[in-house]
Scaffold this motif. Structure first.
Motif, PDB file in Angstrom:
ATOM      1  N   ALA A 130      49.422  52.063  37.935  1.00 18.58           N
ATOM      2  CA  ALA A 130      48.886  51.572  39.207  1.00 18.58           C
ATOM      3  C   ALA A 130      47.502  50.984  38.973  1.00 18.58           C
ATOM      4  O   ALA A 130      46.791  51.408  38.062  1.00 18.58           O
ATOM      5  N   GLY A 131      47.131  50.006  39.813  1.00 15.99           N
ATOM      6  CA  GLY A 131      45.813  49.398  39.724  1.00 15.99           C
ATOM      7  C   GLY A 131      45.234  49.190  41.110  1.00 15.99           C
ATOM      8  O   GLY A 131      45.967  49.080  42.098  1.00 15.99           O
ATOM      9  N   ILE A 132      43.907  49.121  41.176  1.00 20.73           N
ATOM     10  CA  ILE A 132      43.226  48.955  42.454  1.00 20.73           C
ATOM     11  C   ILE A 132      41.982  48.104  42.247  1.00 20.73           C
ATOM     12  O   ILE A 132      41.309  48.202  41.219  1.00 20.73           O
ATOM     13  N   THR A 133      41.686  47.255  43.228  1.00 17.78           N
ATOM     14  CA  THR A 133      40.480  46.435  43.144  1.00 17.78           C
ATOM     15  C   THR A 133      39.239  47.292  43.366  1.00 17.78           C
ATOM     16  O   THR A 133      39.330  48.452  43.792  1.00 17.78           O
ATOM     17  N   ALA A 134      38.077  46.705  43.084  1.00 14.26           N
ATOM     18  CA  ALA A 134      36.827  47.458  43.185  1.00 14.26           C
ATOM     19  C   ALA A 134      36.596  47.999  44.601  1.00 14.26           C
ATOM     20  O   ALA A 134      36.151  49.134  44.782  1.00 14.26           O
ATOM     21  N   GLY A 135      36.915  47.195  45.589  1.00 14.78           N
ATOM     22  CA  GLY A 135      36.707  47.615  46.972  1.00 14.78           C
ATOM     23  C   GLY A 135      37.826  48.463  47.540  1.00 14.78           C
ATOM     24  O   GLY A 135      37.693  49.044  48.621  1.00 14.78           O
ATOM     25  N   GLY A 136      38.937  48.511  46.806  1.00 10.39           N
ATOM     26  CA  GLY A 136      40.050  49.342  47.232  1.00 10.39           C
ATOM     27  C   GLY A 136      41.030  48.686  48.181  1.00 10.39           C
ATOM     28  O   GLY A 136      41.970  49.334  48.647  1.00 10.39           O
ATOM     29  N   SER A 137      40.843  47.388  48.442  1.00 11.37           N
ATOM     30  CA  SER A 137      41.695  46.740  49.447  1.00 11.37           C
ATOM     31  C   SER A 137      43.041  46.285  48.901  1.00 11.37           C
ATOM     32  O   SER A 137      43.983  46.063  49.672  1.00 11.37           O
TER      33      SER A 137
ATOM     34  N   GLY B 107      35.967  42.285  39.913  1.00 14.19           N
ATOM     35  CA  GLY B 107      36.489  43.429  40.652  1.00 14.19           C
ATOM     36  C   GLY B 107      37.353  43.087  41.845  1.00 14.19           C
ATOM     37  O   GLY B 107      37.989  43.976  42.410  1.00 14.19           O
ATOM     38  N   SER B 108      37.393  41.821  42.217  1.00 19.39           N
ATOM     39  CA  SER B 108      38.205  41.426  43.369  1.00 19.39           C
ATOM     40  C   SER B 108      39.684  41.326  43.032  1.00 19.39           C
ATOM     41  O   SER B 108      40.508  41.081  43.924  1.00 19.39           O
ATOM     42  N   TYR B 109      40.030  41.499  41.770  1.00 16.54           N
ATOM     43  CA  TYR B 109      41.429  41.493  41.345  1.00 16.54           C
ATOM     44  C   TYR B 109      41.794  42.869  40.788  1.00 16.54           C
ATOM     45  O   TYR B 109      40.932  43.635  40.384  1.00 16.54           O
ATOM     46  N   TYR B 110      43.096  43.159  40.758  1.00 12.65           N
ATOM     47  CA  TYR B 110      43.563  44.318  40.009  1.00 12.65           C
ATOM     48  C   TYR B 110      44.206  43.802  38.725  1.00 12.65           C
ATOM     49  O   TYR B 110      44.579  42.638  38.625  1.00 12.65           O
ATOM     50  N   TYR B 111      44.327  44.694  37.753  1.00 11.54           N
ATOM     51  CA  TYR B 111      44.810  44.293  36.431  1.00 11.54           C
ATOM     52  C   TYR B 111      45.916  45.239  35.982  1.00 11.54           C
ATOM     53  O   TYR B 111      45.866  46.438  36.271  1.00 11.54           O
ATOM     54  N   THR B 112      46.889  44.684  35.283  1.00  2.47           N
ATOM     55  CA  THR B 112      48.079  45.465  34.946  1.00  2.47           C
ATOM     56  C   THR B 112      48.329  45.594  33.449  1.00  2.47           C
ATOM     57  O   THR B 112      49.325  46.203  33.043  1.00  2.47           O
ATOM     58  N   VAL B 113      47.442  45.030  32.638  1.00  4.88           N
ATOM     59  CA  VAL B 113      47.631  45.054  31.193  1.00  4.88           C
ATOM     60  C   VAL B 113      46.484  45.820  30.549  1.00  4.88           C
ATOM     61  O   VAL B 113      45.325  45.648  30.938  1.00  4.88           O
ATOM     62  N   SER B 114      46.785  46.617  29.545  1.00  8.08           N
ATOM     63  CA  SER B 114      45.777  47.522  28.996  1.00  8.08           C
ATOM     64  C   SER B 114      44.573  46.801  28.403  1.00  8.08           C
ATOM     65  O   SER B 114      43.446  47.272  28.525  1.00  8.08           O
ATOM     66  N   TYR B 115      44.784  45.615  27.808  1.00 10.95           N
ATOM     67  CA  TYR B 115      43.653  44.942  27.169  1.00 10.95           C
ATOM     68  C   TYR B 115      42.669  44.361  28.193  1.00 10.95           C
ATOM     69  O   TYR B 115      41.582  43.910  27.820  1.00 10.95           O
TER      70      TYR B 115
END
Length: 126
Positions: A49-56, A103-111
């Motif tokens: 799971a991933g979440i942006t910096a602001g949590g939105s 931080g406005s995006y979420y990321y799904t890859v470990s690198y």
């Protein structure tokens, strides 16, 4: 340098719940997208799971959608992973990670993540 410490892992029966926490050492954590990954024995690390910096905005691996919820409390520099309806297939070491990318995006890859915690073991018995 952001240090991350996970907690909340343990042994639970199938169908049960756990809540993982990831505490960060610095307030700049609130500006960073964060994610949870897991690694089972003999398998590669996978995005959970991933979440942006602001949590939105959030993103989930299809295998946990509807069962897991990622959230964050930036006032406490903490990210959570609520895990419900756990299955034996969820057994793994769970890692928290934070990214230096926007931080406005979420990321799904470990690198895409620069900082990692030491991991916490989750074991689901059948």
């Amino acid at each position: 340098q952001v240090q991350l410490v996970e907690s909340g892992g343990g042994l639970v029966q199938a169908g049960g719940s756990l809540r993982l926490s990831c505490a960060a050492s610095e307030r700049t954590f609130s500006n960073k997208a964060t994610g949870w990954f897991r690694q089972a024995p003999g398998k590669e690390r996978e995005f959970v799971a991933g979440i942006t910096a602001g949590g939105s905005k959030t993103s989930y691996n299809d295998s946990v959608k509807g069962r897991f919820t990622i959230s964050r409390d930036n006032a406490k520099n903490t990210v959570y992973l609520q895990m419900n309806s756990l299955k034996p297939a969820d057994t793994a070491v769970y890692y928290c990670a934070a990214s230096d990318l926007p931080g406005s995006y979420y990321y799904t890859v470990s690198y895409e993540y620069a900082y990692w915690g030491q991991g916490t073991q989750v074991t689901v018995s059948s």
